[in-house]
Design a protein around this motif. Structure first.
Motif, mmCIF file in Angstrom:
data_model
loop_
_atom_site.group_PDB
_atom_site.id
_atom_site.type_symbol
_atom_site.label_atom_id
_atom_site.label_comp_id
_atom_site.label_asym_id
_atom_site.label_seq_id
_atom_site.Cartn_x
_atom_site.Cartn_y
_atom_site.Cartn_z
ATOM 1 N N PHE A 60 0.822 -1.216 0.000
ATOM 2 C CA PHE A 60 0.000 0.000 0.000
ATOM 3 C C PHE A 60 0.854 1.262 0.000
ATOM 4 C CE2 PHE A 60 -3.531 -2.629 2.070
ATOM 5 C CZ PHE A 60 -4.156 -2.817 0.852
ATOM 6 N N ARG A 63 1.972 1.380 -3.591
ATOM 7 C CA ARG A 63 0.881 1.540 -4.569
ATOM 8 C C ARG A 63 0.264 2.927 -4.511
ATOM 9 N NH1 ARG A 63 -2.304 2.533 -7.727
ATOM 10 N NH2 ARG A 63 -3.888 1.239 -8.773
ATOM 11 N N TYR A 64 0.112 3.477 -3.332
ATOM 12 C CA TYR A 64 -0.587 4.751 -3.196
ATOM 13 C C TYR A 64 0.351 5.885 -2.811
ATOM 14 C CZ TYR A 64 -4.672 1.775 -3.406
ATOM 15 O OH TYR A 64 -5.611 0.877 -3.815
ATOM 16 N N SER A 70 -1.833 8.012 -7.869
ATOM 17 C CA SER A 70 -2.914 7.036 -7.896
ATOM 18 C C SER A 70 -4.278 7.729 -7.874
ATOM 19 C CB SER A 70 -2.804 6.091 -6.695
ATOM 20 O OG SER A 70 -1.561 5.435 -6.706
ATOM 21 N N TYR A 72 -7.640 9.025 -6.714
ATOM 22 C CA TYR A 72 -8.094 9.488 -5.396
ATOM 23 C C TYR A 72 -9.606 9.489 -5.363
ATOM 24 C CZ TYR A 72 -8.853 12.545 -1.380
ATOM 25 O OH TYR A 72 -9.285 13.085 -0.207
#
Length: 363
Positions: A60, A63-64, A70, A72
């Motif tokens: 995470f 990934r974010y 990424s 939102y």
């Protein structure tokens, strides 16, 4: 740079750990082996949650990350599928751990006699457990073998593949008896008797320790536990009997005095009923045993006879404004025995006359 420096420590640490004796995970007794299996199984079950959580934490974060730009979605707040996974997986692990703990706690109860001496090896019908009476002293261990009439200090032994029934108590403070290769830790407490059933399956010499802090000499409170073949065990018993020494009540009181780094020693014979007197706190001459006192209390007490049998105990510390310490003396002198003295206790009633041939003298 810091990561590289940290990795440089890995090889030396692994080398040092390679010299460790992983006896807890590789024991030589069947009970300890089952406990090791429970420990490993419980750890693996917990890792089923810990490893995915640690992995997803890193995923995470990657990934974010803000640099990845990424998607939102500020309005997202719930996912039934995700909630099901988050709650169901830990719940299943807890159920499995609870079941494992419940079963293993009852199967490995130290008070429960052994049904097997190994995997699919039931205890032979003609084999009687070896009884070993253990006393935690300051700061040494006393072992009494009532079947053979001997005693040892800081030195214990048992035949391989023969069940052992340890009976444990302590002279002064609470202690803990622990032979990692044999079985789990069990407490020894003054005025009480605990038990531990175990078996040693492999010959060898194993470390025994005190696992509960008991004062200045605690760190040196070690002993050797020997797993011996039947013939070697007989020789070990013979060596003890060859010493010619007797462990009577006076010798025990001298042995019980605090001392450190006591070398292993053996006694050829033991005074009858000594362990029972140790448990009942009446090794000293003229001192009433706890079981006798409990019986008298159950009958309504000793009345006036009890008040005149209080003996001073000057060896014990006195409170600044308190009365002089004392203990209750015996009302008569019953024969010592390992078993509860129901017939002798009946003679202690103040209203019951002493039978012919026995002393009814009060102290």
């Amino acid at each position: 740079m810091k990561l590289r420096r940290s990795l440089l420590w890995a090889p030396p640490i692994l080398v040092l750990l390679g010299g460790c004796d992983m006896v807890v995970l590789n024991p030589s007794g069947y009970v300890a082996a089952q406990q090791a299996d429970v420990l490993v199984t419980a750890t693996l079950l917990m890792l089923l949650i810990i490893i995915p959580v640690m992995g997803l934490t890193g995923f995470f974060a990657w990934r974010y990350a803000a640099s990845r730009k990424s998607k939102y979605d500020p309005d997202w707040h719930h996912s039934t599928s995700l909630e099901l996974i988050i709650w169901a997986a830990p719940l299943l692990i807890i159920i499995c751990l609870g079941g494992l703990t419940w079963v293993s706690t009852h199967m490995l109860d130290p008070f429960r006699p052994l049904e097997n001496i190994g995997e699919r090896r039931p205890v032979p019908a003609d084999v009687r457990p070896l009884e070993v009476q253990v006393v935690a002293l300051d700061w040494k261990w006393l072992f009494i073998y009532p079947e053979y009439g001997i005693a040892t200090v800081n030195d214990a032994a048992a035949p391989v593949d023969r069940p052992i029934n340890f009976k444990l108590t302590s002279q002064s403070v609470m202690n803990a008896f622990y032979v990692p290769a044999l079985a789990g830790m069990i407490y020894a407490m003054p005025g009480m008797q605990s038990q531990l059933h175990a078996v040693m399956n492999l010959p060898g010499e194993y470390d025994g320790i005190s696992a509960n802090y008991s004062g200045a000499g605690f760190s040196n409170m070690h002993f050797t536990f020997r797993g011996l073949e039947a013939r070697d065990f007989v020789e070990w018993i013979g060596e003890a009997r060859a010493t010619g020494r007797t462990l009577d009540r006076q010798e025990y009181l001298a042995l019980a005095e605090p001392s450190e780094k006591v070398p292993a020693s053996r006694y050829a014979s033991v005074s009858t009923g000594l362990f029972g007197r140790i448990v009942n706190r009446c090794v000293e001459e003229g001192r009433m045993c706890i079981d006798e006192m409990a019986w008298l209390d159950s009958q309504g007490g000793t009345g006036l006879a009890g008040t005149i049998n209080l003996m001073p105990a000057p060896a014990k510390p006195t409170a600044p404004f308190g009365m002089t310490p004392f203990h209750v003396a015996e009302l008569c002198a019953p024969l010592p025995s390992e078993e509860p003295r129901a017939d002798s206790l009946a003679l202690l009633s103040p209203l019951a006359p002493a039978p012919s041939g026995q002393s009814g003298e009060t102290f």
